[in-house]
Design a protein around this motif. Sequence first.
Motif, PDB file in Angstrom:
ATOM      1  N   SER A  34       1.576  -1.183  -0.049  1.00 23.12           N
ATOM      2  CA  SER A  34       0.034   0.407   0.185  1.00 23.12           C
ATOM      3  C   SER A  34       0.375   1.184  -0.275  1.00 23.12           C
ATOM      4  O   SER A  34       0.531   2.386  -0.759  1.00 23.12           O
ATOM      5  CB  SER A  34      -0.995  -0.004   1.449  1.00 23.12           C
ATOM      6  OG  SER A  34      -0.118  -0.075   2.463  1.00 23.12           O
ATOM      7  N   LEU A  35       1.952   0.899   0.412  1.00 14.57           N
ATOM      8  CA  LEU A  35       3.301   2.479   0.774  1.00 14.57           C
ATOM      9  C   LEU A  35       4.040   2.489  -0.663  1.00 14.57           C
ATOM     10  O   LEU A  35       3.858   3.735  -0.996  1.00 14.57           O
ATOM     11  CB  LEU A  35       3.792   1.983   1.615  1.00 14.57           C
ATOM     12  CG  LEU A  35       4.940   3.280   1.430  1.00 14.57           C
ATOM     13  CD1 LEU A  35       4.604   4.078   1.799  1.00 14.57           C
ATOM     14  CD2 LEU A  35       6.147   2.867   3.238  1.00 14.57           C
ATOM     15  N   THR A  36       4.426   1.368  -1.832  1.00 10.30           N
ATOM     16  CA  THR A  36       5.132   1.352  -2.881  1.00 10.30           C
ATOM     17  C   THR A  36       4.189   1.284  -3.706  1.00 10.30           C
ATOM     18  O   THR A  36       4.697   1.573  -5.106  1.00 10.30           O
ATOM     19  CB  THR A  36       5.549   0.625  -2.598  1.00 10.30           C
ATOM     20  OG1 THR A  36       5.290  -1.084  -2.626  1.00 10.30           O
ATOM     21  CG2 THR A  36       7.018   0.380  -1.673  1.00 10.30           C
ATOM     22  N   GLY A  37       3.246   1.216  -3.809  1.00 11.77           N
ATOM     23  CA  GLY A  37       2.147   0.988  -5.063  1.00 11.77           C
ATOM     24  C   GLY A  37       2.690  -0.199  -5.911  1.00 11.77           C
ATOM     25  O   GLY A  37       1.791  -0.549  -6.914  1.00 11.77           O
ATOM     26  N   ALA A  38       3.442  -1.519  -5.215  1.00 12.95           N
ATOM     27  CA  ALA A  38       3.278  -2.968  -5.939  1.00 12.95           C
ATOM     28  C   ALA A  38       2.751  -3.504  -5.550  1.00 12.95           C
ATOM     29  O   ALA A  38       2.120  -3.316  -4.739  1.00 12.95           O
ATOM     30  CB  ALA A  38       5.638  -3.182  -5.746  1.00 12.95           C
ATOM     31  N   GLU A  54      -2.288   2.481 -12.776  1.00 10.78           N
ATOM     32  CA  GLU A  54      -1.889   2.475 -11.783  1.00 10.78           C
ATOM     33  C   GLU A  54      -1.460   3.937 -11.015  1.00 10.78           C
ATOM     34  O   GLU A  54      -1.437   3.895 -10.105  1.00 10.78           O
ATOM     35  CB  GLU A  54      -1.412   1.391 -11.183  1.00 10.78           C
ATOM     36  CG  GLU A  54      -2.351   0.557 -10.807  1.00 10.78           C
ATOM     37  CD  GLU A  54      -2.048  -0.787 -10.128  1.00 10.78           C
ATOM     38  OE1 GLU A  54      -2.797  -2.056  -9.988  1.00 10.78           O
ATOM     39  OE2 GLU A  54      -0.546  -1.252 -10.889  1.00 10.78           O
ATOM     40  N   LEU A  55       0.102   4.163 -11.718  1.00  6.03           N
ATOM     41  CA  LEU A  55       0.977   4.486 -11.768  1.00  6.03           C
ATOM     42  C   LEU A  55      -0.070   6.396 -12.352  1.00  6.03           C
ATOM     43  O   LEU A  55       0.698   7.432 -11.304  1.00  6.03           O
ATOM     44  CB  LEU A  55       2.254   5.512 -12.216  1.00  6.03           C
ATOM     45  CG  LEU A  55       3.289   3.999 -11.836  1.00  6.03           C
ATOM     46  CD1 LEU A  55       4.114   3.264 -13.203  1.00  6.03           C
ATOM     47  CD2 LEU A  55       3.469   4.197 -10.850  1.00  6.03           C
ATOM     48  N   LYS A  57      -3.231   7.556 -11.469  1.00  4.92           N
ATOM     49  CA  LYS A  57      -3.798   7.431 -10.240  1.00  4.92           C
ATOM     50  C   LYS A  57      -3.120   8.138  -9.236  1.00  4.92           C
ATOM     51  O   LYS A  57      -3.620   8.400  -8.448  1.00  4.92           O
ATOM     52  CB  LYS A  57      -4.661   6.269 -10.448  1.00  4.92           C
ATOM     53  CG  LYS A  57      -5.707   6.155  -9.004  1.00  4.92           C
ATOM     54  CD  LYS A  57      -6.476   4.965  -8.842  1.00  4.92           C
ATOM     55  CE  LYS A  57      -6.945   4.716  -7.698  1.00  4.92           C
ATOM     56  NZ  LYS A  57      -8.169   4.014  -8.067  1.00  4.92           N
ATOM     57  N   ARG A  58      -2.110   7.386  -8.766  1.00  2.94           N
ATOM     58  CA  ARG A  58      -0.624   7.356  -7.860  1.00  2.94           C
ATOM     59  C   ARG A  58      -0.275   8.766  -7.861  1.00  2.94           C
ATOM     60  O   ARG A  58      -0.170  10.035  -6.936  1.00  2.94           O
ATOM     61  CB  ARG A  58       0.050   6.615  -7.543  1.00  2.94           C
ATOM     62  CG  ARG A  58       0.672   6.667  -6.519  1.00  2.94           C
ATOM     63  CD  ARG A  58       1.835   5.572  -6.215  1.00  2.94           C
ATOM     64  NE  ARG A  58       2.609   5.523  -5.222  1.00  2.94           N
ATOM     65  CZ  ARG A  58       2.260   4.782  -4.370  1.00  2.94           C
ATOM     66  NH1 ARG A  58       1.299   4.242  -4.228  1.00  2.94           N
ATOM     67  NH2 ARG A  58       2.748   5.020  -3.377  1.00  2.94           N
ATOM     68  N   LYS A  59       0.405   9.525  -8.869  1.00  2.00           N
ATOM     69  CA  LYS A  59       0.818  10.405  -9.389  1.00  2.00           C
ATOM     70  C   LYS A  59      -0.873  11.726  -9.485  1.00  2.00           C
ATOM     71  O   LYS A  59      -0.082  12.784  -8.641  1.00  2.00           O
ATOM     72  CB  LYS A  59       1.375  11.032 -11.108  1.00  2.00           C
ATOM     73  CG  LYS A  59       1.938  10.643 -10.549  1.00  2.00           C
ATOM     74  CD  LYS A  59       3.021   9.929 -11.793  1.00  2.00           C
ATOM     75  CE  LYS A  59       4.440   9.806 -12.048  1.00  2.00           C
ATOM     76  NZ  LYS A  59       4.876  10.146 -12.796  1.00  2.00           N
ATOM     77  N   THR A  60      -1.596  11.264  -9.456  1.00  2.00           N
ATOM     78  CA  THR A  60      -3.056  11.923  -9.018  1.00  2.00           C
ATOM     79  C   THR A  60      -2.929  12.706  -7.841  1.00  2.00           C
ATOM     80  O   THR A  60      -3.244  13.545  -7.298  1.00  2.00           O
ATOM     81  CB  THR A  60      -3.604  11.714  -9.875  1.00  2.00           C
ATOM     82  OG1 THR A  60      -3.642  11.813 -11.150  1.00  2.00           O
ATOM     83  CG2 THR A  60      -5.219  12.567 -10.118  1.00  2.00           C
ATOM     84  N   ALA A  61      -3.061  11.498  -7.335  1.00  5.87           N
ATOM     85  CA  ALA A  61      -3.062  11.967  -5.609  1.00  5.87           C
ATOM     86  C   ALA A  61      -2.176  12.259  -5.034  1.00  5.87           C
ATOM     87  O   ALA A  61      -2.302  12.753  -4.484  1.00  5.87           O
ATOM     88  CB  ALA A  61      -3.743  10.433  -5.391  1.00  5.87           C
ATOM     89  N   GLY A  94      -2.458   9.261  -3.249  1.00  5.08           N
ATOM     90  CA  GLY A  94      -1.542   8.873  -3.581  1.00  5.08           C
ATOM     91  C   GLY A  94       0.382   8.188  -2.285  1.00  5.08           C
ATOM     92  O   GLY A  94       1.093   7.373  -2.574  1.00  5.08           O
ATOM     93  N   GLY A  95      -0.330   7.867  -1.281  1.00  6.34           N
ATOM     94  CA  GLY A  95       0.303   7.037  -0.345  1.00  6.34           C
ATOM     95  C   GLY A  95       1.476   8.456   0.457  1.00  6.34           C
ATOM     96  O   GLY A  95       2.800   7.832   0.674  1.00  6.34           O
TER      97      GLY A  95
END
Length: 123
Positions: A34-38, A54-55, A57-61, A94-95
């Motif tokens: 959940s922290l690394t996105g892996a 997923e990347l 979505k994470r960058k947007t967050a 995004g963590g």
Amino acid sequence: GDEPSHPDEGDTIVGRVLDVSRREGIVDIGARPSLTGAKAGKKGGAIKPPTAAELKKRKTAQAAAHELEVGSKVTAEVELVKPEYAVLSLPEHGGAVAYASVHLLNRRFDEDEVEAERFHVGK
């Protein structure tokens, strides 16, 4: 749920730096998916990196984390507890990694009172 597998010596893992102590020569790394996105692979299997979607979505967050203001309410997960502070992640942002003092700045605690016990990793 499934028990997490622990890495063996020589294994490669994906992680995020949570804290650096240059004085002690220690780098604390968080490796929870959940922290690394892996995505965790099966024991002995390859770690699956996040997909392009997923990347994105994470960058947007993570970009939204830059718009946070003092006093904003957030959901945080405890990643690391140190005697003076805790390192948190913000899953809805995004963590992004955050910091929280474990002491109230205007109050001294008795030595018997262990304030860090309020924080638990993953909660």
